[in-house]
Motif scaffolding. Structure first.
Motif, PDB file in Angstrom:
ATOM      1  N   ALA A  82       2.382   6.124   5.223  1.00 32.77           N
ATOM      2  CA  ALA A  82       2.738   6.802   3.967  1.00 32.77           C
ATOM      3  C   ALA A  82       1.549   7.630   3.462  1.00 32.77           C
ATOM      4  N   MET A  83       0.343   7.075   3.584  1.00 31.54           N
ATOM      5  CA  MET A  83      -0.859   7.829   3.162  1.00 31.54           C
ATOM      6  C   MET A  83      -1.041   9.086   4.002  1.00 31.54           C
ATOM      7  N   ALA A  84      -0.849   8.953   5.311  1.00 34.35           N
ATOM      8  CA  ALA A  84      -1.039  10.103   6.210  1.00 34.35           C
ATOM      9  C   ALA A  84      -0.031  11.203   5.902  1.00 34.35           C
ATOM     10  N   ILE A  85       1.187  10.812   5.549  1.00 36.21           N
ATOM     11  CA  ILE A  85       2.220  11.804   5.234  1.00 36.21           C
ATOM     12  C   ILE A  85       1.872  12.512   3.914  1.00 36.21           C
ATOM     13  N   LYS A  86       1.440  11.758   2.936  1.00 36.75           N
ATOM     14  CA  LYS A  86       1.043  12.364   1.657  1.00 36.75           C
ATOM     15  C   LYS A  86      -0.095  13.346   1.864  1.00 36.75           C
ATOM     16  N   ASN A  87      -0.981  12.998   2.779  1.00 41.71           N
ATOM     17  CA  ASN A  87      -2.108  13.875   3.080  1.00 41.71           C
ATOM     18  C   ASN A  87      -1.659  15.215   3.659  1.00 41.71           C
ATOM     19  N   LEU A  88      -0.457  15.232   4.240  1.00 39.18           N
ATOM     20  CA  LEU A  88       0.100  16.483   4.775  1.00 39.18           C
ATOM     21  C   LEU A  88       0.903  17.230   3.704  1.00 39.18           C
ATOM     22  N   GLY A  89       0.877  16.710   2.490  1.00 37.01           N
ATOM     23  CA  GLY A  89       1.522  17.407   1.381  1.00 37.01           C
ATOM     24  C   GLY A  89       2.982  17.034   1.173  1.00 37.01           C
ATOM     25  N   HIS A  90       3.417  15.917   1.749  1.00 37.22           N
ATOM     26  CA  HIS A  90       4.802  15.481   1.549  1.00 37.22           C
ATOM     27  C   HIS A  90       4.837  14.110   0.888  1.00 37.22           C
ATOM     28  N   GLU A  91       5.955  13.828   0.216  1.00 41.21           N
ATOM     29  CA  GLU A  91       6.055  12.567  -0.514  1.00 41.21           C
ATOM     30  C   GLU A  91       6.614  11.471   0.380  1.00 41.21           C
ATOM     31  N   ALA A  92       5.970  10.323   0.337  1.00 40.24           N
ATOM     32  CA  ALA A  92       6.443   9.181   1.124  1.00 40.24           C
ATOM     33  C   ALA A  92       6.208   7.903   0.344  1.00 40.24           C
ATOM     34  N   GLN A  93       7.098   6.935   0.543  1.00 36.66           N
ATOM     35  CA  GLN A  93       6.937   5.618  -0.077  1.00 36.66           C
ATOM     36  C   GLN A  93       7.172   4.559   0.983  1.00 36.66           C
ATOM     37  N   SER A  94       6.329   3.518   0.971  1.00 36.31           N
ATOM     38  CA  SER A  94       6.537   2.439   1.943  1.00 36.31           C
ATOM     39  C   SER A  94       7.216   1.243   1.296  1.00 36.31           C
ATOM     40  N   PHE A  95       7.981   0.512   2.113  1.00 38.27           N
ATOM     41  CA  PHE A  95       8.733  -0.662   1.647  1.00 38.27           C
ATOM     42  C   PHE A  95       8.631  -1.787   2.664  1.00 38.27           C
ATOM     43  N   THR A  96       8.484  -3.012   2.188  1.00 38.94           N
ATOM     44  CA  THR A  96       8.577  -4.159   3.101  1.00 38.94           C
ATOM     45  C   THR A  96      10.044  -4.321   3.501  1.00 38.94           C
ATOM     46  N   GLY A  97      10.293  -5.164   4.474  1.00 41.39           N
ATOM     47  CA  GLY A  97      11.673  -5.431   4.878  1.00 41.39           C
ATOM     48  C   GLY A  97      12.486  -5.954   3.701  1.00 41.39           C
ATOM     49  N   SER A  98      11.874  -6.852   2.966  1.00 45.05           N
ATOM     50  CA  SER A  98      12.548  -7.446   1.812  1.00 45.05           C
ATOM     51  C   SER A  98      12.891  -6.378   0.773  1.00 45.05           C
ATOM     52  N   GLN A  99      11.952  -5.506   0.461  1.00 43.36           N
ATOM     53  CA  GLN A  99      12.210  -4.428  -0.503  1.00 43.36           C
ATOM     54  C   GLN A  99      13.297  -3.469  -0.012  1.00 43.36           C
ATOM     55  N   ALA A 100      13.365  -3.317   1.313  1.00 47.29           N
ATOM     56  CA  ALA A 100      14.360  -2.396   1.877  1.00 47.29           C
ATOM     57  C   ALA A 100      15.751  -3.032   1.934  1.00 47.29           C
ATOM     58  N   GLY A 101      15.840  -4.312   1.582  1.00 44.73           N
ATOM     59  CA  GLY A 101      17.151  -4.971   1.550  1.00 44.73           C
ATOM     60  C   GLY A 101      17.587  -5.587   2.867  1.00 44.73           C
ATOM     61  N   VAL A 102      16.626  -5.912   3.727  1.00 46.23           N
ATOM     62  CA  VAL A 102      16.976  -6.556   5.003  1.00 46.23           C
ATOM     63  C   VAL A 102      17.087  -8.065   4.763  1.00 46.23           C
ATOM     64  N   ILE A 103      18.321  -8.552   4.743  1.00 44.78           N
ATOM     65  CA  ILE A 103      18.584  -9.958   4.400  1.00 44.78           C
ATOM     66  C   ILE A 103      18.955 -10.721   5.666  1.00 44.78           C
ATOM     67  N   THR A 104      18.302 -11.858   5.859  1.00 41.79           N
ATOM     68  CA  THR A 104      18.470 -12.593   7.117  1.00 41.79           C
ATOM     69  C   THR A 104      18.893 -14.039   6.856  1.00 41.79           C
TER      70      THR A 104
END
Ligand code: ASP
Ligand code: MG
Length: 425
Positions: A82-104
């Motif tokens: 996400a940091m590397a993408i922002k450095n290229l001038g684009h917006e990015a957000q990172s999420f854990t599996g749990s935050q992304a809604g991956v329920i097991t």
């Protein structure tokens, strides 16, 4: 332009340079007008290093803590990406599996995904972000504990997210150019497959091909998500895995008679010697094995010797389960009734896969002829409608794979199989 899910394996993001290279690729897809969700694995051998570390502090770490530890690997790569993408001038957000809604479910170390609720990912995309998700992890439905999906599980995360988000395609970026007709590390003249059906891919994965996990292909077939396996190190088209052949130019890619040759040296063979030849014996043996929660692969029963009325039964299973199986059988020796057990972990399995087998009766004979011409002795045989597998000595496996590959005309004219990465994922 629709939504794409891209998954990058550990060898694609092995170091800072790799992460920057991958970030550029992701930004390209975004610039082409796609909404982009990225699933990322842990950098290089991070997962193995974390496992070593755990074993140094405790020989049998608790599943809950072990999973918590391993998921850290993917968190490192998602944040850096996400940091590397922002450095290229684009917006990015990172999420854990749990935050992304991956329920097991709550089986630590090999949890199964039971639901995906990607509300936060959708929101992030709508705000114009690239969403980066940590692969191989989720949160258990009942206990709300962090879980992992088993080694190589990021592919499954990617396909599951693609299904939940109704993506156009799930792109799996790895360190080879696609799925090959054999492992390019063994067969230099292996050919890249342009298209393969879910069914053939499932058989290859079950027979030891490591490029895609069985569970991931199963998931993709259930939700009909096309997978495009390709290299993050080259711009080449990779392999499409889908239900219907893809179009190339104005013609459809044909279904090949034989899709490929897979091999596996991770199994062992147990022979139960001196089993009375009467009803109920096989049931007793395999009940014992299944009660120990061990999955077996091939089974062979010999004809019994007329004079003794005794027979031998052999089966194969993952080497890692060998000890457990022997112990379980020994414990029930009296109940089952057999003379002795033999354990052999110097075996290998070679499998030929292709839907065309169903309608080409010569395939089996040609397979055995190729093996015999190569001087390879066959110990066990098993078949399905679209696969033939044999067990041989482990030392013979590479030679046998090459011989069969050549015999079925699968060799390419050039050495097209390039292995870009290090460790294979
Ligand atoms: N990092 C995990 C592993 O090495 C998951 C993955 O790579 O898919 O098994
Ligand atoms: Mg990995």
């Amino acid at each position: 332009m629709g939504l794409v899910v891209q998954k990058y394996g550990g060898s694609s993001v092995a170091d800072a340079e790799g992460i920057k290279r991958v970030a550029k690729r992701i930004v390209e897809a975004k610039k082409n007008g796609h909404q982009v969700v990225v699933v990322v694995s842990a950098m290089g051998d991070t997962t193995d290093e974390l496992i070593d570390l755990a074993e140094q502090v405790s020989p049998m770490p608790a599943g809950r803590e072990f999973d918590m530890l391993l998921t850290a690997g993917e968190r490192i790569s998602m944040a850096l990406l996400a940091m590397a993408i922002k450095n290229l001038g684009h917006e990015a957000q990172s999420f854990t599996g749990s935050q992304a809604g991956v329920i097991t479910d709550s089986v630590h170390n090999k949890a199964r995904i039971i639901d995906v609720t990607p509300g936060r990912i959708r929101e992030s995309l709508e705000q114009g972000n690239i969403a980066i998700v940590a692969g191989f992890q989720g949160v258990s439905q009942d206990k709300k504990d962090i879980t992992t999906l088993g080694r190589g599980g990021s592919d499954t995360t990617a396909v599951a997210l693609a299904a939940a988000l109704d993506a156009e395609v799930c792109e799996i970026y790895t360190d080879v150019d696609g799925v090959f007709t054999a492992d390019p590390r063994v067969v230099k003249k292996a050919k890249k497959i342009d298209w393969i059906s879910f069914e053939d891919m499932l058989e290859l994965a079950a027979s030891g091909s490591k490029v895609l996990l069985h569970r991931c292909v199963e998931y993709a077939r259930r939700y009909n998500i096309p997978i495009h396996v390709r290299s993050s190190f080259s711009g080449l088209q990779g392999t499409w895995v889908s239900s219907e052949p893809i179009e190339q130019g104005d013609k459809k890619v044909e279904q090949a008679i034989i899709s490929g040759v897979a091999h596996d040296t991770s199994e062992a063979k147990i022979t139960v010697v001196g089993v009375p030849d009467k009803p109920g014996e096989a049931a007793a043996i395999f009940r014992t094995i299944s009660d120990a929660e061990i999955n077996i692969d091939m089974i062979v029963q010999n004809v019994s010797a007329a004079s003794t009325g005794l027979t031998d039964i052999s089966f194969t299973l993952p080497k890692a389960e060998g000890r457990k199986a022997i112990d379980a059988l020994e414990k029930n020796k009296h109940g089952i009734g057999f003379d002795s057990l033999r354990y052999d972990d110097q075996i290998g399995k070679i499998s030929l896969v292709g839907a065309g087998m169903k309608t080409n009766p010569g395939v089996t004979a040609d397979f055995f002829t190729a093996l015999s011409d190569a001087g390879v002795n066959i110990e066990l045989i098993s078949t399905s409608e679209i696969r033939i597998s044999v067990v041989t000595r482990a030392d013979d496996v590479n030679e046998a794979v090459r011989a069969v590959h050549t015999a079925f005309g699968l060799d390419s004219d050039s050495d097209e199989a390039v292995v870009y990465g290090g460790t294979g994922r």
